[in-house]
Design a protein around this motif. Structure first.
Motif, PDB file in Angstrom:
ATOM      1  N   UNK A 227       0.821  -1.214   0.000  1.00  0.00           N
ATOM      2  CA  UNK A 227       0.000   0.000   0.000  1.00  0.00           C
ATOM      3  C   UNK A 227       0.857   1.267   0.000  1.00  0.00           C
ATOM      4  N   UNK A 228       2.137   1.115   0.304  1.00  0.00           N
ATOM      5  CA  UNK A 228       3.032   2.271   0.152  1.00  0.00           C
ATOM      6  C   UNK A 228       3.291   2.557  -1.329  1.00  0.00           C
ATOM      7  N   UNK A 229       2.903   1.612  -2.193  1.00  0.00           N
ATOM      8  CA  UNK A 229       3.035   1.738  -3.654  1.00  0.00           C
ATOM      9  C   UNK A 229       1.665   1.474  -4.291  1.00  0.00           C
ATOM     10  N   UNK A 230       0.638   2.046  -3.743  1.00  0.00           N
ATOM     11  CA  UNK A 230      -0.729   1.651  -4.082  1.00  0.00           C
ATOM     12  C   UNK A 230      -1.115   1.899  -5.545  1.00  0.00           C
ATOM     13  N   UNK A 231      -0.438   2.823  -6.211  1.00  0.00           N
ATOM     14  CA  UNK A 231      -0.783   3.109  -7.605  1.00  0.00           C
ATOM     15  C   UNK A 231      -0.057   2.198  -8.585  1.00  0.00           C
ATOM     16  N   UNK A 232       0.840   1.365  -8.084  1.00  0.00           N
ATOM     17  CA  UNK A 232       1.578   0.444  -8.956  1.00  0.00           C
ATOM     18  C   UNK A 232       0.936  -0.939  -8.933  1.00  0.00           C
ATOM     19  N   UNK A 233       1.127  -1.684 -10.007  1.00  0.00           N
ATOM     20  CA  UNK A 233       0.663  -3.064 -10.021  1.00  0.00           C
ATOM     21  C   UNK A 233       1.418  -3.846  -8.955  1.00  0.00           C
ATOM     22  N   UNK A 234       0.770  -4.907  -8.482  1.00  0.00           N
ATOM     23  CA  UNK A 234       1.308  -5.631  -7.335  1.00  0.00           C
ATOM     24  C   UNK A 234       2.719  -6.139  -7.596  1.00  0.00           C
ATOM     25  N   UNK A 235       2.984  -6.587  -8.819  1.00  0.00           N
ATOM     26  CA  UNK A 235       4.332  -7.076  -9.156  1.00  0.00           C
ATOM     27  C   UNK A 235       5.382  -6.014  -8.848  1.00  0.00           C
ATOM     28  N   UNK A 236       5.187  -4.804  -9.354  1.00  0.00           N
ATOM     29  CA  UNK A 236       6.164  -3.728  -9.144  1.00  0.00           C
ATOM     30  C   UNK A 236       6.176  -3.254  -7.695  1.00  0.00           C
ATOM     31  N   UNK A 237       5.011  -3.257  -7.059  1.00  0.00           N
ATOM     32  CA  UNK A 237       4.959  -2.842  -5.658  1.00  0.00           C
ATOM     33  C   UNK A 237       5.797  -3.774  -4.788  1.00  0.00           C
ATOM     34  N   UNK A 238       5.726  -5.069  -5.072  1.00  0.00           N
ATOM     35  CA  UNK A 238       6.516  -6.040  -4.299  1.00  0.00           C
ATOM     36  C   UNK A 238       8.002  -5.884  -4.605  1.00  0.00           C
ATOM     37  N   UNK A 239       8.339  -5.759  -5.892  1.00  0.00           N
ATOM     38  CA  UNK A 239       9.750  -5.600  -6.274  1.00  0.00           C
ATOM     39  C   UNK A 239      10.352  -4.338  -5.671  1.00  0.00           C
ATOM     40  N   UNK A 240       9.573  -3.267  -5.622  1.00  0.00           N
ATOM     41  CA  UNK A 240      10.081  -1.988  -5.118  1.00  0.00           C
ATOM     42  C   UNK A 240      10.224  -1.957  -3.594  1.00  0.00           C
ATOM     43  N   UNK A 241       9.611  -2.912  -2.925  1.00  0.00           N
ATOM     44  CA  UNK A 241       9.651  -2.899  -1.452  1.00  0.00           C
ATOM     45  C   UNK A 241      10.321  -4.149  -0.892  1.00  0.00           C
ATOM     46  N   UNK A 242      11.180  -4.760  -1.687  1.00  0.00           N
ATOM     47  CA  UNK A 242      11.833  -6.002  -1.249  1.00  0.00           C
ATOM     48  C   UNK A 242      12.654  -5.801   0.023  1.00  0.00           C
ATOM     49  N   UNK A 243      13.227  -4.600   0.204  1.00  0.00           N
ATOM     50  CA  UNK A 243      14.019  -4.353   1.416  1.00  0.00           C
ATOM     51  C   UNK A 243      13.130  -4.343   2.655  1.00  0.00           C
ATOM     52  N   UNK A 244      11.910  -3.844   2.511  1.00  0.00           N
ATOM     53  CA  UNK A 244      10.971  -3.842   3.640  1.00  0.00           C
ATOM     54  C   UNK A 244      10.534  -5.268   3.979  1.00  0.00           C
ATOM     55  N   UNK A 245      10.373  -6.078   2.931  1.00  0.00           N
ATOM     56  CA  UNK A 245       9.918  -7.449   3.132  1.00  0.00           C
ATOM     57  C   UNK A 245      11.066  -8.404   3.452  1.00  0.00           C
ATOM     58  N   UNK A 246      12.300  -7.913   3.324  1.00  0.00           N
ATOM     59  CA  UNK A 246      13.503  -8.692   3.657  1.00  0.00           C
ATOM     60  C   UNK A 246      13.563  -9.997   2.850  1.00  0.00           C
ATOM     61  N   UNK A 247      13.389  -9.832   1.523  1.00  0.00           N
ATOM     62  CA  UNK A 247      13.444 -10.982   0.617  1.00  0.00           C
ATOM     63  C   UNK A 247      14.503 -10.689  -0.449  1.00  0.00           C
ATOM     64  N   UNK A 248      15.694 -11.244  -0.333  1.00  0.00           N
ATOM     65  CA  UNK A 248      16.774 -10.930  -1.290  1.00  0.00           C
ATOM     66  C   UNK A 248      16.501 -11.447  -2.711  1.00  0.00           C
ATOM     67  N   UNK A 249      15.871 -12.619  -2.834  1.00  0.00           N
ATOM     68  CA  UNK A 249      15.633 -13.195  -4.165  1.00  0.00           C
ATOM     69  C   UNK A 249      14.194 -12.945  -4.605  1.00  0.00           C
TER      70      UNK A 249
END
Length: 289
Positions: A227-249
């Motif tokens: 939701x910090x990237x609410x205007x982006x499609x979910x794919x890009x929102x997840x990729x752009x917030x990988x550091x928050x989600x702590x997922x390197x791959x």
């Protein structure tokens, strides 16, 4: 022709208003600081108490008790009222008014920091500046029912359906913990001093989550991230917030997620669908580590 009911309503509103003014004058309290907007409309005070469906067995938590105009009404119907207030001047008012009352306990302190005693219901005109933080602190306690006053726009965000501009992280998080509904809208003129915006009363009924979540902490982090990237499609929102989600791959994981979800925005997915995506990511992440 003026009805008896309207005359009585005007009388009781004026009575409460006069009481508030006399207390503020007596203690030289200006209002407006610490989110101090005192509800002076007797009709709304009574409707809030009625919505709480109090019984003589209930212990009620009140956050931001102010000068006690709601506290007094709660104490008439409940077994006990625990009144929390931050402002030392208002704490003095509460002690002067209620120290002789056996069923009112006054706690002086910041509601975000104090440890709440056990309570059955929470009924409060909340300090609006801490609406989000105090709500989720409350929802991590066990209680039967909440009747809580918020800024109107905040309340709308709590209950908004998917696809609407007000649908947000707050909506999803609230839905995860409780059923929420707007009981009434309260105009700014019902307060003294009047706030700049209207308010609304929300009824909260805590319950188990209506959808499966593998890991609560990860799910809430995931919702905050997308939701910090609410205007982006979910794919890009997840990729752009990988550091928050702590997922390197993260790219490898996203490539394995369903396209019908990845091509939508977070604001267009139901809480259940967002939980499903979070669960898939959590499972894939767990397999890789």
């Amino acid at each position: 022709m003026v009805s008896v009911r309207s005359v009585l309503k005007h009388y009781f509103i004026q009575e409460v208003s006069d009481l508030v003014r006399s207390i503020l004058k007596k203690y030289n309290i200006k209002g407006g600081t610490f989110d101090q907007h005192f509800l002076i409309d007797a009709g709304y005070l009574d409707r809030i108490v009625a919505a709480a469906e109090l019984s003589p067995q209930d212990t009620v938590l009140e956050i931001g008790a102010g000068i006690g105009n709601l506290t007094e009404r709660l104490a008439r119907r409940a077994k006990k009222v625990i009144a929390v207030e931050l402002d030392p001047a208002l704490v003095s008012v509460l002690h002067d008014r209620f120290d002789a009352a056996e069923n009112i306990e006054i706690i002086a302190g910041d509601a975000l920091k104090v440890d709440f005693p056990e309570f059955d219901k929470v009924v409060s005109n909340l300090p609006y500046s801490i609406s989000s933080e105090i709500t989720f602190k409350l929802l991590r306690h066990k209680f039967k029912l909440g009747v809580l006053m918020y800024q109107y726009e905040f309340a709308v965000r709590m209950v908004s359906p998917p696809g609407c501009k007000d649908y947000s992280r707050l909506t999803i998080d609230t839905c995860y913990f409780a059923d929420a509904s707007i009981v009434m809208k309260v105009p700014k003129g019902a307060f003294q001093p009047a706030p700049e915006v209207d308010s609304a009363v929300i009824k909260l009924i805590p319950r188990p989550a209506p959808f499966e979540v593998r890991d609560e902490t990860f799910f809430l982090q995931f919702v905050a991230a997308v939701f910090s990237q609410r205007r982006k499609k979910l794919r890009n929102a997840i990729l752009n917030t990988s550091s928050l989600l702590k997922i390197p791959d993260i790219k490898e994981i996203v490539s394995q997620l369903p396209e019908d979800f990845m091509n939508k925005r977070a604001e267009d997915l139901t809480p259940e669908e967002l939980a499903s995506v979070a669960n898939m990511i959590f499972d894939l992440k767990s397999r890789n580590f």
